[in-house]
Design a protein around this motif. Structure first.
Motif, PDB file in Angstrom:
ATOM      1  N   UNK A  10       0.731  -7.203 -17.695  1.00  8.59           N
ATOM      2  CA  UNK A  10       0.481  -8.389 -16.872  1.00  8.59           C
ATOM      3  C   UNK A  10       1.104  -8.231 -15.479  1.00  8.59           C
ATOM      4  N   UNK A  11       2.262  -7.595 -15.388  1.00  6.10           N
ATOM      5  CA  UNK A  11       2.906  -7.394 -14.089  1.00  6.10           C
ATOM      6  C   UNK A  11       2.111  -6.405 -13.252  1.00  6.10           C
ATOM      7  N   UNK A  12       1.600  -5.357 -13.888  1.00  9.23           N
ATOM      8  CA  UNK A  12       0.802  -4.369 -13.170  1.00  9.23           C
ATOM      9  C   UNK A  12      -0.480  -5.011 -12.669  1.00  9.23           C
ATOM     10  N   UNK A  13      -1.107  -5.815 -13.521  1.00  8.29           N
ATOM     11  CA  UNK A  13      -2.334  -6.510 -13.125  1.00  8.29           C
ATOM     12  C   UNK A  13      -2.086  -7.490 -11.990  1.00  8.29           C
ATOM     13  N   UNK A  14      -0.974  -8.201 -12.054  1.00 12.38           N
ATOM     14  CA  UNK A  14      -0.644  -9.159 -10.991  1.00 12.38           C
ATOM     15  C   UNK A  14      -0.378  -8.441  -9.680  1.00 12.38           C
ATOM     16  N   UNK A  15       0.307  -7.307  -9.744  1.00 11.87           N
ATOM     17  CA  UNK A  15       0.575  -6.547  -8.523  1.00 11.87           C
ATOM     18  C   UNK A  15      -0.717  -6.030  -7.908  1.00 11.87           C
ATOM     19  N   UNK A  16      -1.620  -5.509  -8.738  1.00 17.47           N
ATOM     20  CA  UNK A  16      -2.905  -5.025  -8.235  1.00 17.47           C
ATOM     21  C   UNK A  16      -3.696  -6.166  -7.601  1.00 17.47           C
ATOM     22  N   UNK A  17      -3.671  -7.323  -8.237  1.00 13.87           N
ATOM     23  CA  UNK A  17      -4.391  -8.475  -7.697  1.00 13.87           C
ATOM     24  C   UNK A  17      -3.812  -8.897  -6.347  1.00 13.87           C
ATOM     25  N   UNK A  18      -2.479  -8.931  -6.239  1.00 17.78           N
ATOM     26  CA  UNK A  18      -1.836  -9.297  -4.974  1.00 17.78           C
ATOM     27  C   UNK A  18      -2.120  -8.279  -3.877  1.00 17.78           C
ATOM     28  N   UNK A  19      -2.152  -7.001  -4.242  1.00 18.04           N
ATOM     29  CA  UNK A  19      -2.459  -5.961  -3.267  1.00 18.04           C
ATOM     30  C   UNK A  19      -3.887  -6.111  -2.754  1.00 18.04           C
ATOM     31  N   UNK A  20      -4.825  -6.378  -3.652  1.00 18.91           N
ATOM     32  CA  UNK A  20      -6.213  -6.602  -3.236  1.00 18.91           C
ATOM     33  C   UNK A  20      -6.332  -7.837  -2.356  1.00 18.91           C
ATOM     34  N   UNK A  21      -5.596  -8.898  -2.699  1.00 17.39           N
ATOM     35  CA  UNK A  21      -5.615 -10.116  -1.888  1.00 17.39           C
ATOM     36  C   UNK A  21      -5.064  -9.849  -0.492  1.00 17.39           C
ATOM     37  N   UNK A  22      -3.955  -9.121  -0.412  1.00 17.96           N
ATOM     38  CA  UNK A  22      -3.356  -8.811   0.892  1.00 17.96           C
ATOM     39  C   UNK A  22      -4.300  -7.952   1.728  1.00 17.96           C
ATOM     40  N   UNK A  23      -4.951  -6.987   1.099  1.00 17.18           N
ATOM     41  CA  UNK A  23      -5.911  -6.142   1.824  1.00 17.18           C
ATOM     42  C   UNK A  23      -7.073  -6.986   2.329  1.00 17.18           C
ATOM     43  N   UNK A  24      -7.573  -7.863   1.483  1.00 17.88           N
ATOM     44  CA  UNK A  24      -8.687  -8.716   1.868  1.00 17.88           C
ATOM     45  C   UNK A  24      -8.296  -9.630   3.028  1.00 17.88           C
ATOM     46  N   UNK A  30      -8.253  -9.058  10.811  1.00 17.27           N
ATOM     47  CA  UNK A  30      -8.560  -8.052  11.826  1.00 17.27           C
ATOM     48  C   UNK A  30     -10.062  -7.865  12.044  1.00 17.27           C
ATOM     49  N   UNK A  31     -10.867  -8.572  11.250  1.00 20.88           N
ATOM     50  CA  UNK A  31     -12.318  -8.459  11.326  1.00 20.88           C
ATOM     51  C   UNK A  31     -12.758  -7.001  11.140  1.00 20.88           C
ATOM     52  N   UNK A  32     -12.234  -6.389  10.093  1.00 22.26           N
ATOM     53  CA  UNK A  32     -12.538  -4.992   9.766  1.00 22.26           C
ATOM     54  C   UNK A  32     -12.985  -4.919   8.316  1.00 22.26           C
ATOM     55  N   UNK A  33     -13.752  -3.882   7.956  1.00 23.55           N
ATOM     56  CA  UNK A  33     -14.110  -3.713   6.542  1.00 23.55           C
ATOM     57  C   UNK A  33     -12.881  -3.390   5.691  1.00 23.55           C
ATOM     58  N   UNK A  34     -12.869  -3.882   4.453  1.00 26.36           N
ATOM     59  CA  UNK A  34     -11.737  -3.653   3.554  1.00 26.36           C
ATOM     60  C   UNK A  34     -11.441  -2.176   3.311  1.00 26.36           C
ATOM     61  N   UNK A  35     -12.466  -1.323   3.083  1.00 26.43           N
ATOM     62  CA  UNK A  35     -12.144   0.096   2.846  1.00 26.43           C
ATOM     63  C   UNK A  35     -11.439   0.749   4.037  1.00 26.43           C
ATOM     64  N   UNK A  36     -11.791   0.337   5.250  1.00 26.74           N
ATOM     65  CA  UNK A  36     -11.138   0.895   6.433  1.00 26.74           C
ATOM     66  C   UNK A  36      -9.672   0.472   6.483  1.00 26.74           C
ATOM     67  N   UNK A  37      -9.396  -0.774   6.162  1.00 25.47           N
ATOM     68  CA  UNK A  37      -8.011  -1.258   6.140  1.00 25.47           C
ATOM     69  C   UNK A  37      -7.216  -0.505   5.069  1.00 25.47           C
ATOM     70  N   UNK A  38      -7.808  -0.339   3.896  1.00 28.68           N
ATOM     71  CA  UNK A  38      -7.127   0.371   2.809  1.00 28.68           C
ATOM     72  C   UNK A  38      -6.856   1.822   3.184  1.00 28.68           C
ATOM     73  N   UNK A  39      -7.858   2.516   3.705  1.00 23.08           N
ATOM     74  CA  UNK A  39      -7.692   3.929   4.064  1.00 23.08           C
ATOM     75  C   UNK A  39      -6.696   4.112   5.202  1.00 23.08           C
ATOM     76  N   UNK A  40      -6.680   3.187   6.149  1.00 21.59           N
ATOM     77  CA  UNK A  40      -5.710   3.258   7.240  1.00 21.59           C
ATOM     78  C   UNK A  40      -4.293   3.088   6.696  1.00 21.59           C
ATOM     79  N   UNK A  41      -4.116   2.177   5.748  1.00 23.40           N
ATOM     80  CA  UNK A  41      -2.806   1.982   5.134  1.00 23.40           C
ATOM     81  C   UNK A  41      -2.342   3.219   4.399  1.00 23.40           C
ATOM     82  N   UNK A  42      -3.251   3.856   3.672  1.00 20.72           N
ATOM     83  CA  UNK A  42      -2.904   5.090   2.952  1.00 20.72           C
ATOM     84  C   UNK A  42      -2.535   6.180   3.944  1.00 20.72           C
ATOM     85  N   UNK A  43      -3.304   6.306   5.021  1.00 24.36           N
ATOM     86  CA  UNK A  43      -3.050   7.319   6.051  1.00 24.36           C
ATOM     87  C   UNK A  43      -1.663   7.125   6.672  1.00 24.36           C
TER      88      UNK A  43
END
Length: 73
Positions: A10-24, A30-43
């Motif tokens: 449940x904690x792992x699921x909640x963390x994943x959900x919060x991460x997706x919410x923050x990315x969204x 920033x008016x950017x696509x979500x995959x671009x925001x995610x990939x920029x964060x990873x970079x």
């Protein structure tokens, strides 16, 4: 067979959900696509990690001690 985890599912699921919410939210702000925001964060994370690792190797106490001993020989 699943890999044992230190955290409950449940904690792992909640963390994943919060991460997706923050990315969204950041993507919407920033008016950017979500995959671009995610990939920029990873970079950015990978580059910061590389810098920290190189600085950590440079400032390693054992390595600094060896250099200090070499200077006084």
């Amino acid at each position: 067979m699943s890999t044992p985890s230190r955290f409950p599912a449940s904690a792992v699921g909640a963390f994943a959900w919060l991460l997706n919410l923050a990315t969204w939210l950041l993507a919407r702000t920033l008016n950017m696509p979500e995959p671009l925001v995610h990939n920029t964060g990873v970079f950015v994370f990978v580059h910061v990690q590389a810098v920290e690792n190189s600085v950590g190797r440079t400032l390693c106490p054992v390595r600094l001690l060896r250099q200090l001993r070499a200077w006084f020989r």
